[in-house]
Design a protein around this motif. Structure first.
Motif, PDB file in Angstrom:
ATOM      1  N   ILE A 183       0.839  -1.201   0.000  1.00  0.00           N
ATOM      2  CA  ILE A 183       0.000   0.000   0.000  1.00  0.00           C
ATOM      3  C   ILE A 183       0.877   1.254   0.000  1.00  0.00           C
ATOM      4  O   ILE A 183       0.606   2.226  -0.710  1.00  0.00           O
ATOM      5  N   ALA A 184       1.933   1.227   0.787  1.00  0.00           N
ATOM      6  CA  ALA A 184       2.849   2.380   0.841  1.00  0.00           C
ATOM      7  C   ALA A 184       3.498   2.635  -0.509  1.00  0.00           C
ATOM      8  O   ALA A 184       3.772   3.777  -0.868  1.00  0.00           O
ATOM      9  N   LYS A 185       3.706   1.554  -1.281  1.00  0.00           N
ATOM     10  CA  LYS A 185       4.379   1.669  -2.566  1.00  0.00           C
ATOM     11  C   LYS A 185       3.431   2.073  -3.687  1.00  0.00           C
ATOM     12  O   LYS A 185       3.743   2.972  -4.486  1.00  0.00           O
ATOM     13  N   VAL A 186       2.262   1.408  -3.793  1.00  0.00           N
ATOM     14  CA  VAL A 186       1.393   1.619  -4.959  1.00  0.00           C
ATOM     15  C   VAL A 186      -0.002   2.136  -4.623  1.00  0.00           C
ATOM     16  O   VAL A 186      -0.851   2.258  -5.501  1.00  0.00           O
ATOM     17  N   GLY A 187      -0.286   2.415  -3.353  1.00  0.00           N
ATOM     18  CA  GLY A 187      -1.608   2.931  -2.997  1.00  0.00           C
ATOM     19  C   GLY A 187      -2.601   1.832  -2.666  1.00  0.00           C
ATOM     20  O   GLY A 187      -2.241   0.661  -2.500  1.00  0.00           O
ATOM     21  N   THR A 188      -3.875   2.177  -2.593  1.00  0.00           N
ATOM     22  CA  THR A 188      -4.914   1.245  -2.137  1.00  0.00           C
ATOM     23  C   THR A 188      -5.810   0.715  -3.247  1.00  0.00           C
ATOM     24  O   THR A 188      -6.624  -0.178  -3.013  1.00  0.00           O
ATOM     25  N   ASN A 189      -5.680   1.242  -4.459  1.00  0.00           N
ATOM     26  CA  ASN A 189      -6.602   0.886  -5.533  1.00  0.00           C
ATOM     27  C   ASN A 189      -6.625  -0.619  -5.808  1.00  0.00           C
ATOM     28  O   ASN A 189      -7.675  -1.223  -5.975  1.00  0.00           O
ATOM     29  N   TRP A 190      -5.447  -1.248  -5.824  1.00  0.00           N
ATOM     30  CA  TRP A 190      -5.342  -2.681  -6.110  1.00  0.00           C
ATOM     31  C   TRP A 190      -6.084  -3.511  -5.068  1.00  0.00           C
ATOM     32  O   TRP A 190      -6.734  -4.511  -5.386  1.00  0.00           O
ATOM     33  N   LEU A 191      -5.998  -3.083  -3.802  1.00  0.00           N
ATOM     34  CA  LEU A 191      -6.617  -3.841  -2.719  1.00  0.00           C
ATOM     35  C   LEU A 191      -8.139  -3.754  -2.786  1.00  0.00           C
ATOM     36  O   LEU A 191      -8.842  -4.747  -2.573  1.00  0.00           O
ATOM     37  N   MET A 192      -8.643  -2.564  -3.112  1.00  0.00           N
ATOM     38  CA  MET A 192     -10.085  -2.377  -3.230  1.00  0.00           C
ATOM     39  C   MET A 192     -10.656  -3.239  -4.362  1.00  0.00           C
ATOM     40  O   MET A 192     -11.765  -3.761  -4.263  1.00  0.00           O
ATOM     41  N   LYS A 193      -9.880  -3.376  -5.458  1.00  0.00           N
ATOM     42  CA  LYS A 193     -10.352  -4.171  -6.588  1.00  0.00           C
ATOM     43  C   LYS A 193     -10.241  -5.673  -6.323  1.00  0.00           C
ATOM     44  O   LYS A 193     -11.055  -6.458  -6.795  1.00  0.00           O
ATOM     45  N   LEU A 194      -9.215  -6.055  -5.584  1.00  0.00           N
ATOM     46  CA  LEU A 194      -9.011  -7.474  -5.283  1.00  0.00           C
ATOM     47  C   LEU A 194     -10.027  -7.992  -4.270  1.00  0.00           C
ATOM     48  O   LEU A 194     -10.423  -9.157  -4.309  1.00  0.00           O
ATOM     49  N   LEU A 195     -10.468  -7.104  -3.364  1.00  0.00           N
ATOM     50  CA  LEU A 195     -11.400  -7.498  -2.301  1.00  0.00           C
ATOM     51  C   LEU A 195     -12.658  -6.635  -2.319  1.00  0.00           C
ATOM     52  O   LEU A 195     -12.928  -5.892  -1.375  1.00  0.00           O
ATOM     53  N   PRO A 196     -13.472  -6.747  -3.369  1.00  0.00           N
ATOM     54  CA  PRO A 196     -14.717  -5.974  -3.420  1.00  0.00           C
ATOM     55  C   PRO A 196     -15.756  -6.582  -2.477  1.00  0.00           C
ATOM     56  O   PRO A 196     -15.586  -7.705  -1.993  1.00  0.00           O
ATOM     57  N   PRO A 197     -16.841  -5.866  -2.204  1.00  0.00           N
ATOM     58  CA  PRO A 197     -17.878  -6.366  -1.301  1.00  0.00           C
ATOM     59  C   PRO A 197     -18.439  -7.732  -1.699  1.00  0.00           C
ATOM     60  O   PRO A 197     -18.801  -8.520  -0.814  1.00  0.00           O
ATOM     61  N   ILE A 198     -18.506  -8.040  -2.991  1.00  0.00           N
ATOM     62  CA  ILE A 198     -19.084  -9.312  -3.427  1.00  0.00           C
ATOM     63  C   ILE A 198     -18.230 -10.500  -2.984  1.00  0.00           C
ATOM     64  O   ILE A 198     -18.710 -11.630  -2.876  1.00  0.00           O
ATOM     65  N   VAL A 199     -16.947 -10.262  -2.679  1.00  0.00           N
ATOM     66  CA  VAL A 199     -16.077 -11.314  -2.146  1.00  0.00           C
ATOM     67  C   VAL A 199     -16.065 -11.279  -0.618  1.00  0.00           C
ATOM     68  O   VAL A 199     -16.283 -12.297   0.044  1.00  0.00           O
ATOM     69  N   VAL A 200     -15.840 -10.111  -0.058  1.00  0.00           N
ATOM     70  CA  VAL A 200     -15.663  -9.981   1.387  1.00  0.00           C
ATOM     71  C   VAL A 200     -16.967 -10.252   2.138  1.00  0.00           C
ATOM     72  O   VAL A 200     -16.972 -10.922   3.185  1.00  0.00           O
ATOM     73  N   GLY A 201     -18.110  -9.761   1.610  1.00  0.00           N
ATOM     74  CA  GLY A 201     -19.399  -9.952   2.274  1.00  0.00           C
ATOM     75  C   GLY A 201     -19.719 -11.423   2.535  1.00  0.00           C
ATOM     76  O   GLY A 201     -19.957 -11.820   3.689  1.00  0.00           O
TER      77      GLY A 201
END
Length: 439
Positions: free
Chosen positions: A121-139
């Protein structure tokens, strides 16, 4: 801005309270986390005193890493209850070949995963994490955690230590559950924030009246006592296996997503963008360090607590000093032999009674995530992803390849959910090139 945020700030994040106010506010946060933090080790057969100590030290480490800008308390994570129970059962079986302390090694590796995610996250930000773990997966994964623990809660309420049905246990469980629900629904202010603690106290009192509680160990215990820590290379030889990795690490998806949610909510409550300052990478690293430390002394993985965020929203006292005080009190409680012995006397139906509600709330919070993010189940990919995660996770599906490879239950469901979200066509399809662009 919400109505809560329109209220006047009582204490700013960097403001030091007066001594009396400091103590009372710290005790309030201690109570808010106490019930759930103690419940996890009680369910997994770990030492509640060590859980308190590790939560206190973990919180202090978190505050240091986040530069004292994130008022949060770290307590035991519910996400790892099933994996820890499964591994401890294997450790107790001499025929399984599972080394003692494997679940602690798994917990340490979870902390490593948090830390690696923080570095990314420190290197590339948070965008990748939000896309990898959207609500349809985490919920759905969160729903699996709650529903997967349903049998554990019911058995604690219905069965005595011999494994037989016991009506007295059922009554104790129902009384505990009733007190918890009444406290949560019909009280206001501080009491409404600690329904789990009130439920445990009420259920414990009823269990004592029913003659189920044995106070012998409390009477014999000393006031000051060092708990039996589990330290690697001293009490056990740490060993990493594929089973430990595959059973524990995929579950880290849930607390990582939970952590992001907590930071977003907390940002709204204290009216500061914590994702930018001190940064999500710092708070995630704080979680990682706290979890790694907990595993080194025999405690469960840690996570930020929503209960304490609720207290902040009500009191509007955001001072980081209050959390430092709560952490220090938790450490002191952990070294109090009387308190540790008292925690050990809590009957299983009392914990089972509050667990019925807590595990149900976990499952419902997964459903709530889907609803709040307006996940459209008319879209086939969403329906497929959630359906597969739920059935594989709750059904306990497993992949075994001899003694070398084993992946099952929640861990298998989490991985398959992430993979399906990546490969299935649709508007939420992950673009790997876009995922790692600088934001």
């Amino acid at each position: 801005m919400s109505q809560i945020n329109d209220k006047k700030i009582v204490l700013a994040v960097d403001e030091k309270p007066k001594l009396g106010q400091w103590v009372l506010l710290s005790i309030q946060h201690l109570f808010a986390m106490f019930g759930a933090t103690v419940l996890v080790p009680a369910l997994t057969g770990m030492n509640p005193a060590i859980a308190l100590i590790s939560s206190g030290i973990g919180t202090l480490a978190f505050i240091l890493i986040t530069k004292g800008k994130v008022p949060s308390y770290l307590g035991s994570s519910f996400a790892f209850i099933n994996p820890i129970i499964a591994m401890k059962a294997l450790e107790a079986d001499p025929n399984s070949g599972m080394p003692v302390g494997s679940f602690l090694v798994g917990s340490f590796l979870v902390g490593v995963v948090y830390s690696l995610v923080a570095l990314l996250i420190a290197k590339v930000g948070t965008n990748w994490l939000m896309k990898l773990l959207p609500p349809i997966v985490v919920g759905p994964v969160i729903m699996v955690i709650g529903l997967g623990l349903a049998r554990t809660a019911v058995e604690m309420v219905t069965n005595n230590p011999t494994g037989e049905y016991d009506l007295t246990y059922v009554l104790i469980g129902l009384v505990t559950l009733t007190i918890t629900i009444i406290t949560a629904i019909f009280t206001r202010g501080f009491l409404s924030v600690v329904p789990v603690l009130i439920g445990i106290i009420g259920g414990y009192a009823f269990a004592a009246i029913m003659g189920v509680v044995d106070f012998t160990k409390v009477i014999e215990a000393s006031w000051i006592q060092v708990p039996e820590f589990s330290i690697p290379f001293i009490h056990y030889e740490p060993s990493i296996s594929w089973y430990v990795i595959l059973l524990m690490l995929p579950v880290a998806i849930v607390p990582i997503a939970e952590h992001i949610g907590h930071q977003l909510v907390l940002s709204k409550v204290i009216e500061k963008d914590l994702i930018k300052d001190p940064g999500l990478h710092r708070s995630m690293l704080g979680d990682g360090v706290a979890t790694m430390f907990a595993s080194l002394i025999g405690g469960p993985p840690n996570t930020t607590y929503g209960e304490n965020i609720g207290v902040l929203a009500i009191t509007r006292a955001f001072s980081i000093y209050v959390f430092i005080g709560a952490a220090c009190l938790a450490i002191l409680f952990g070294f109090c032999g009387k308190i540790a012995a008292l925690l050990g006397t809590i009957p299983s139906p009392v914990m089972g009674g509050v667990s019925i509600l807590l595990f149900g709330i976990i499952a419902s919070s997964g459903l709530r995530m889907l609803v709040e993010n307006k996940v459209d189940f008319k879209i086939k990919r969403n329906l497929i992803i959630s359906s597969v995660i739920l059935i594989i996770g709750i059904g306990g599906a497993a992949i075994h390849i001899g003694d070398l490879f084993s992946l099952e239950g929640m861990a298998l469901a989490s991985i398959i959910g992430v993979v399906l979200n990546i490969v299935l066509p649709g508007k939420q399809l992950v673009d790997f090139e876009d995922m790692f662009k600088e934001e």
